[in-house]
Design an enzyme around this catalytic site. Structure first.
Site, PDB file in Angstrom:
ATOM      1  N   GLU A   1       0.842  -1.119  -0.038  1.00  0.00           N
ATOM      2  CA  GLU A   1      -0.043  -0.133   0.007  1.00  0.00           C
ATOM      3  C   GLU A   1       0.818   1.137  -0.020  1.00  0.00           C
ATOM      4  O   GLU A   1       0.535   2.198  -0.681  1.00  0.00           O
ATOM      5  CB  GLU A   1      -1.059   0.083   1.266  1.00  0.00           C
TER       6      GLU A   1
ATOM      7  N   ASP B   1      -2.970   7.936  -3.176  1.00  0.00           N
ATOM      8  CA  ASP B   1      -4.080   7.520  -3.800  1.00  0.00           C
ATOM      9  C   ASP B   1      -4.849   9.028  -4.072  1.00  0.00           C
ATOM     10  O   ASP B   1      -5.888   9.187  -3.787  1.00  0.00           O
ATOM     11  CB  ASP B   1      -5.207   6.769  -3.052  1.00  0.00           C
TER      12      ASP B   1
END
Length: 203
Positions: free
Chosen positions: A91, A104
């Site tokens: 991640e 993100d």
């Protein structure tokens, strides 16, 4: 709910060994590793398990900064610390690619990249609270997959739950195509391979 699940696990109702946590043995989960697209992040000339493990090794110095926090959460929630580390590596590259904790395009926060469109923020981006929240979300995904696919094994549920951490349980339709709708089509396979590496590093 998480406290109850962990208590049941520790009592032996769900679980495996303390080293593996309560939700499967990551070392027994089959994996094809990273896609070539994922491997290209590090300009690797190869894909698969070797690529996943090389990326996990690259992240190890940064990951070790959080090892104590990861293992504390792992013990508290009866989750394998290696699995937590595998997700953190995938991640956020153990925080290395974040901007003030954000990733993100500003939609996800922290080492485990918790999506703020679906969850509130708990703790600083690199805190034990953030790892605890992300691990709790993972456990909820594993439970959701177990409910959705009652014939799956414990290890199948673990891999499916990892995929659901990325894509949501509604986008998991079969074990053979568990990564069909995950990012780059390899999320759970990549995380499993990274986690297997971190298991060899004391996580």
């Amino acid at each position: 709910m998480l406290a109850l699940l962990s208590a049941l696990c520790l009592a032996g109702s769900i679980g495996l060994s303390a080293a593996s946590g309560c939700y499967g043995n990551i070392m027994d989960v089959p994996t094809t590793g990273a896609s070539c697209l994922t491997a290209s992040q590090d300009n690797l000339p190869y894909c698969g398990v070797a690529a996943s493990q090389q990326m996990a090794a690259t992240d190890l110095p940064d990951m070790n900064q959080y090892k104590e926090k990861i293992l504390a959460v792992a013990q508290n929630l009866c989750m394998d610390g290696a699995v937590i580390a595998g997700i953190i590596s995938r991640e956020s590259r153990a925080g290395a690619v974040l901007q003030n904790g954000w990733g993100d395009n500003g939609h996800a926060f922290g080492l485990m990249q918790i999506d703020i469109r679906w969850h509130s923020i708990e703790g600083a981006w690199n805190s034990q609270e953030n790892i605890n929240e992300g691990t709790g979300i993972l456990i909820n995904m594993i439970v959701a997959i177990s409910d959705k696919f009652p014939s799956w094994s414990v290890n199948d549920n673990l891999k499916g739950g990892i995929a659901a951490y990325n894509a949501g349980p509604g986008n998991i339709y079969s074990y053979s195509q568990v990564d069909q709708y995950t990012t780059d089509g390899d999320y759970s396979n990549d995380v499993v391979a990274r986690a297997q590496y971190y298991k060899t590093q004391g996580y």
